[in-house]
Design a protein around this motif. Structure first.
Motif, mmCIF file in Angstrom:
data_model
loop_
_atom_site.group_PDB
_atom_site.id
_atom_site.type_symbol
_atom_site.label_atom_id
_atom_site.label_comp_id
_atom_site.label_asym_id
_atom_site.label_seq_id
_atom_site.Cartn_x
_atom_site.Cartn_y
_atom_site.Cartn_z
ATOM 1 N N VAL A 1 10.412 10.783 8.163
ATOM 2 C CA VAL A 1 9.809 9.535 7.671
ATOM 3 C C VAL A 1 8.309 9.732 7.761
ATOM 4 N N ARG A 2 7.622 9.513 6.664
ATOM 5 C CA ARG A 2 6.182 9.774 6.649
ATOM 6 C C ARG A 2 5.437 8.591 6.020
ATOM 7 N N LEU A 3 4.208 8.425 6.488
ATOM 8 C CA LEU A 3 3.312 7.399 5.977
ATOM 9 C C LEU A 3 2.115 8.096 5.357
ATOM 10 N N PHE A 4 1.823 7.783 4.102
ATOM 11 C CA PHE A 4 0.768 8.454 3.356
ATOM 12 C C PHE A 4 -0.348 7.487 2.975
ATOM 13 N N ARG A 5 -1.563 8.025 2.929
ATOM 14 C CA ARG A 5 -2.709 7.313 2.351
ATOM 15 C C ARG A 5 -3.290 8.190 1.260
ATOM 16 N N ARG A 6 -3.757 7.580 0.188
ATOM 17 C CA ARG A 6 -4.398 8.324 -0.886
ATOM 18 C C ARG A 6 -5.821 8.665 -0.477
ATOM 19 N N GLY A 7 -6.265 9.877 -0.788
ATOM 20 C CA GLY A 7 -7.598 10.300 -0.383
ATOM 21 C C GLY A 7 -8.114 11.399 -1.268
ATOM 22 N N GLY A 8 -9.117 12.104 -0.764
ATOM 23 C CA GLY A 8 -9.722 13.175 -1.539
ATOM 24 C C GLY A 8 -10.697 12.640 -2.558
ATOM 25 N N PRO A 9 -11.443 13.504 -3.219
ATOM 26 C CA PRO A 9 -12.406 13.081 -4.247
ATOM 27 C C PRO A 9 -11.707 12.317 -5.361
ATOM 28 N N ALA A 10 -12.159 11.094 -5.622
ATOM 29 C CA ALA A 10 -11.621 10.250 -6.690
ATOM 30 C C ALA A 10 -10.122 10.022 -6.533
ATOM 31 N N GLY A 11 -9.619 10.072 -5.303
ATOM 32 C CA GLY A 11 -8.208 9.803 -5.075
ATOM 33 C C GLY A 11 -7.279 10.869 -5.593
ATOM 34 N N THR A 12 -7.728 12.108 -5.651
ATOM 35 C CA THR A 12 -6.922 13.181 -6.224
ATOM 36 C C THR A 12 -5.972 13.816 -5.223
ATOM 37 N N ALA A 13 -5.941 13.333 -4.001
ATOM 38 C CA ALA A 13 -5.067 13.913 -2.978
ATOM 39 C C ALA A 13 -4.402 12.795 -2.201
ATOM 40 N N ARG A 14 -3.459 13.186 -1.380
ATOM 41 C CA ARG A 14 -2.831 12.242 -0.459
ATOM 42 C C ARG A 14 -2.769 12.916 0.903
ATOM 43 N N VAL A 15 -2.750 12.081 1.940
ATOM 44 C CA VAL A 15 -2.759 12.595 3.303
ATOM 45 C C VAL A 15 -1.648 11.910 4.081
ATOM 46 N N VAL B 1 12.496 9.282 -1.125
ATOM 47 C CA VAL B 1 12.454 7.887 -1.580
ATOM 48 C C VAL B 1 11.204 7.256 -0.974
ATOM 49 N N ALA B 2 10.440 6.515 -1.786
ATOM 50 C CA ALA B 2 9.161 5.960 -1.323
ATOM 51 C C ALA B 2 9.052 4.482 -1.681
ATOM 52 N N ALA B 3 8.296 3.753 -0.864
ATOM 53 C CA ALA B 3 8.028 2.329 -1.092
ATOM 54 C C ALA B 3 6.587 2.032 -0.709
ATOM 55 N N PRO B 4 5.990 0.972 -1.290
ATOM 56 C CA PRO B 4 4.579 0.675 -1.021
ATOM 57 C C PRO B 4 4.376 -0.087 0.282
ATOM 58 N N VAL B 5 3.282 0.221 0.964
ATOM 59 C CA VAL B 5 2.816 -0.582 2.096
ATOM 60 C C VAL B 5 1.671 -1.419 1.563
ATOM 61 N N LEU B 6 1.855 -2.735 1.550
ATOM 62 C CA LEU B 6 0.909 -3.637 0.903
ATOM 63 C C LEU B 6 0.168 -4.488 1.921
ATOM 64 N N HIS B 7 -1.118 -4.647 1.694
ATOM 65 C CA HIS B 7 -1.926 -5.550 2.510
ATOM 66 C C HIS B 7 -1.827 -6.944 1.909
ATOM 67 N N ARG B 8 -1.271 -7.845 2.663
ATOM 68 C CA ARG B 8 -1.086 -9.210 2.157
ATOM 69 C C ARG B 8 -2.286 -10.067 2.569
ATOM 70 N N PRO B 9 -2.600 -11.138 1.818
ATOM 71 C CA PRO B 9 -1.815 -11.702 0.720
ATOM 72 C C PRO B 9 -2.181 -11.159 -0.651
ATOM 73 N N ARG B 10 -3.132 -10.241 -0.753
ATOM 74 C CA ARG B 10 -3.608 -9.796 -2.068
ATOM 75 C C ARG B 10 -2.737 -8.710 -2.675
ATOM 76 N N GLN B 11 -1.699 -8.315 -1.967
ATOM 77 C CA GLN B 11 -0.789 -7.288 -2.488
ATOM 78 C C GLN B 11 -1.536 -6.011 -2.861
ATOM 79 N N GLN B 12 -2.472 -5.630 -2.024
ATOM 80 C CA GLN B 12 -3.248 -4.411 -2.257
ATOM 81 C C GLN B 12 -2.574 -3.244 -1.557
ATOM 82 N N LEU B 13 -2.359 -2.143 -2.295
ATOM 83 C CA LEU B 13 -1.708 -0.976 -1.727
ATOM 84 C C LEU B 13 -2.618 -0.295 -0.714
#
Length: 251
Positions: free
Chosen positions: A93-107, A185-197
């Protein structure tokens, strides 16, 4: 104002940086004599400290309390990830954040692994976006100002219809390896209430264990775990902090 209200008001000022007694009094409206008395008491228990230039700054007790709170949140989050792995039979089970220059990678910033699983740790290692469920989820929830249906130039593409369906369904599934023997299988982690990924939560493992319809079977459980975002919204670690070896979770 009660003593607690006054103390909170002083911390509100110090949140923006160090301040003199006069600046605290002016910003809070509390009489200077009262500020002096409260600050002296707060210094005695380490809540604030007086710098060499006489200005007041947060004290060592604050850092200790913050570290304790972070450790408690981390433990709670890892327990939830471990429970998800046990419930689904996933090897990771892993938790990812998008990163890198212009969001071209994930961590990968948090993971719980089956000790017997062949998966290598990915924690803290940036990797390019590639066509799989994690990337698909990142793109499905990207900001409207981004180019519709696209990752940054040079990475994978998905059609707007595919991304729209992914967002409505709430999970994505992908296969990899010879004979599609590995499933994610993946699902979004959202910051509420703005539903921001803010991240993507994913389970992965051999298709034989998770089944070919793993998304249908486990998608709802994954969505439910990802929605408990009060603990994992910040993905356990500050976004600008490096992930260290001590932050690896193997259960």
């Amino acid at each position: 104002m009660s003593v607690f209200d006054k103390t909170a008001a002083i911390f509100d000022v110090l949140e923006g940086g160090s301040a003199s007694i006069s600046e605290i009094a002016a910003a809070t409206g509390i009489p200077r004599e009262t500020v002096t008395r409260l600050v002296r008491a707060m210094i005695s228990i380490g809540l604030v400290a007086r710098r060499e230039d006489g200005r007041i700054a947060p004290g060592p007790r604050i850092a200790q309390l913050a570290a304790a709170a972070a450790a408690a949140s981390k433990a709670a989050a890892e327990a939830r990830l471990a429970a998800l792995r046990e419930a689904t039979g996933a090897s990771a089970v892993r938790l990812f954040r998008r990163g890198g220059p212009a969001g071209t990678a994930r961590v990968c910033i948090a993971e719980v692994l089956d000790p017997q699983a062949p998966d290598r740790s990915q924690l803290g290692v940036p990797s390019p976006l590639r066509p799989d469920a994690v990337t698909q989820m990142f793109l499905a929830w990207q900001r409207p100002t981004d180019e519709a249906g696209r990752a940054p130039r040079g990475t994978v593409l998905y059609t707007a219809n595919v991304l729209g369906w992914t967002r409505r369904r709430g999970w994505a599934q992908s296969f990899s390896g010879p004979d599609r023997h590995f499933t994610t299988v993946a699902a979004p982690v959202l910051h509420r209430p703005r539903q921001q990924l803010v991240g993507v939560l994913a389970i992965s493992g051999p298709t034989a264990a998770l089944k070919k319809d793993a998304g249908e079977v486990h998608g709802r459980a994954l969505i439910n775990a990802a929605s408990l975002s009060e603990v994992i919204t910040e993905c356990m670690y500050p976004s600008d902090a490096p992930v260290t070896a001590t932050q690896r979770g193997t259960v």
